[in-house]
Write a protein that holds these residues in place. Sequence first.
Motif, PDB file in Angstrom:
ATOM      1  N   PHE A 141       0.833  -1.205   0.000  1.00 54.99           N
ATOM      2  CA  PHE A 141       0.000   0.000   0.000  1.00 54.99           C
ATOM      3  C   PHE A 141       0.873   1.262   0.000  1.00 54.99           C
ATOM      4  O   PHE A 141       0.650   2.192  -0.786  1.00 54.99           O
ATOM      5  N   ASN A 144       3.451   1.375  -3.279  1.00 57.00           N
ATOM      6  CA  ASN A 144       2.829   1.454  -4.611  1.00 57.00           C
ATOM      7  C   ASN A 144       1.669   2.434  -4.644  1.00 57.00           C
ATOM      8  O   ASN A 144       0.804   2.353  -5.515  1.00 57.00           O
ATOM      9  N   TYR A 145       1.683   3.376  -3.707  1.00 54.83           N
ATOM     10  CA  TYR A 145       0.547   4.294  -3.559  1.00 54.83           C
ATOM     11  C   TYR A 145       0.283   5.080  -4.834  1.00 54.83           C
ATOM     12  O   TYR A 145      -0.866   5.316  -5.214  1.00 54.83           O
ATOM     13  N   HIS A 146       1.348   5.517  -5.519  1.00 55.99           N
ATOM     14  CA  HIS A 146       1.187   6.379  -6.686  1.00 55.99           C
ATOM     15  C   HIS A 146       1.399   5.643  -8.004  1.00 55.99           C
ATOM     16  O   HIS A 146       1.446   6.271  -9.064  1.00 55.99           O
ATOM     17  N   VAL A 153       3.655  -4.516  -8.844  1.00 56.24           N
ATOM     18  CA  VAL A 153       4.260  -3.885  -7.673  1.00 56.24           C
ATOM     19  C   VAL A 153       5.755  -3.693  -7.909  1.00 56.24           C
ATOM     20  O   VAL A 153       6.382  -4.397  -8.716  1.00 56.24           O
ATOM     21  N   THR A 157       8.882  -3.743  -2.829  1.00 60.58           N
ATOM     22  CA  THR A 157       7.863  -4.549  -2.156  1.00 60.58           C
ATOM     23  C   THR A 157       8.369  -5.966  -1.937  1.00 60.58           C
ATOM     24  O   THR A 157       8.276  -6.526  -0.840  1.00 60.58           O
ATOM     25  N   ARG A 242      -3.279  -0.058  -5.214  1.00 59.64           N
ATOM     26  CA  ARG A 242      -3.006   0.399  -3.850  1.00 59.64           C
ATOM     27  C   ARG A 242      -4.103  -0.043  -2.878  1.00 59.64           C
ATOM     28  O   ARG A 242      -3.836  -0.331  -1.714  1.00 59.64           O
ATOM     29  N   THR A 243      -5.341  -0.102  -3.368  1.00 61.80           N
ATOM     30  CA  THR A 243      -6.446  -0.485  -2.499  1.00 61.80           C
ATOM     31  C   THR A 243      -6.380  -1.964  -2.141  1.00 61.80           C
ATOM     32  O   THR A 243      -6.785  -2.361  -1.043  1.00 61.80           O
ATOM     33  N   ASP A 314     -11.439   2.275  -5.728  1.00 59.31           N
ATOM     34  CA  ASP A 314     -10.362   2.868  -4.943  1.00 59.31           C
ATOM     35  C   ASP A 314     -10.889   3.164  -3.543  1.00 59.31           C
ATOM     36  O   ASP A 314     -12.091   3.454  -3.374  1.00 59.31           O
TER      37      ASP A 314
END
Length: 423
Positions: A141, A144-146, A153, A157, A242-243, A314
Motif C-alpha cells: 500500500f 505502490n501508492y502512486h 508492484v 515490495t 493500492r487499495t 479505490d
Amino acid sequence: MIGLVCFCCPGMFNALSGMGGGGQVDHTASNNSLTALYTAFAVFGVLGGGIYNILGPHVTLFAGCSTYVVYTGSFLYYNHHKHQAFAVVSGALLGVGAGLLWAAQGAIMTSYPPSNRKGTYISIFWSIFNMGGVIGGLIPFMLNYHRSEAASVNDGTYVAFMCFMSLGALLSLAILPASKVVRNDGTKCSSIMYSNVSTECFEILKLFLNWKMLLIVPAAWSSNFFYTYQFNNVNGALFNLRTRGLNNMFYWGAQMLGSVGIGYTMDFSFKSRRKRGIVGISLVALLGSAIWVGGLINQIKYSSENNSLPEKLDFKDSGSRFAGPFVLYFCFGLLDAIFQSMVYWVIGALADDSEILSRYTGFYKGIQSAGAAVAWQVDTHKVPPMSQLIVNWILTSISYPLLLTLVILAVKDDNKDENNNAQ
C-alpha cells in the motif's frame, strides 16, 4: 515464537498472494507457481508430520522457512525478465518447505498447550501470524501508492517481504522441542523419542484409512480452496493496486478478531468440551453461510462472466460502491480464521501427543494443499467466478455436519482430567 515465525514467513506470503497475481498485472505466472506450490505441498504436507518426528523442530522449521525467501525472490526476478520458469520451480520448492513448516507448526500449536486451553493458544498463534498479513498489506500500500493500475508492484515490495522472511528463518532456531517445554500448569509436553523413516511411512499410510481423518477431508480441502476466489476474483478483480494492499491489512486483521472470538468459544463457552465443540462448529456454520450469501449478492452485482467489470474501486471512493465489496472482503477474512481455527481445535481435541498430532496436522495440510492446487488451476482456466463461489459454498457447508459427527463420536469430555491438570 511459532506465531512470530509464521508472522514473518507465511504471513508475508499471504500478503503477497492476497494482492492477486502475486502483485503482477498478469496472473498467469502466479497461478502456475501456486499450482506447483500446492501440488508439492499436498505431498509434503502429508509427509511433513513424519519428517518432523524424525528431524525435530529446528531443522524442519529452518528448512521450511528458507524456501519462502526463494519464492519471493522469483517474483523480483519476474519483474525484470518476465520468465515464469523460476517462479514455477520456486513454487514447487516452497511447497516442500511449506509442508515442513506447517506440519511442525501444527504439532507445536496442538500439542504444547494444556488440553483445556487449546482454543486460546490457537487464537494467540492465529493473531500473531495474521499480523504478518496486516503489516504485509501495509508494505505494498505504501510502496505502490502512486503507481498506475497497469503496473505490477515495485522491486522494493518484494525486497521488504524477503527481509521479513529471512528473519523468520532465523527465529525458527529459537523454538524449543517438546521435551524441554513445561506448561504454565506445571505439566510437561509428551517427551518423544524421534522416530524413523519406516515407522513414519507406515503411520502416515494408516491415516488414509482412519475414519477420523476421512471426516476431516472436506473441511481440509475447502479451507484453502476459497483463497483463489477471494484473492483473484474479489480483491484482484474489483479493486485497484493500492487499495488491494489496504484491503489485505483489513482481511488479515479480521482474521485476528475471528480467531480470538472462536478461540474463546471453543475453550470457555461451556464446561463440557464436546458441547463447546458443537456450539463452535454451529456458530461457524451460521456465520459462514451468512458471509457466502453476501458473496453471492456481490457476485451477482459485479459478475465478470461477460467481462462486464466496472472501473476498479479505490479506497477514496465514497458510498456503497466501495463499502459493500470492502466489507465483504473483510468478512471473508473472518470466515477463514474461524473456519481454520475450528478445524485445528477439532484436530487438537482428538489427541494430546505431539507425535500423533504432527501426523494429523500434516494430513490436514496435505489435503488442504491438494484443494488449493486445483483451485488455482480452476482460475487459470477462466472458470466463471459465480461457479467458483457456489463450489466454495457447497464445500464449506458439507464440512460442518461431518465435523459435528467427529466431535460427537471422538471428542472425550475429560473435565476431571483437565481440572486435575490445572491443580
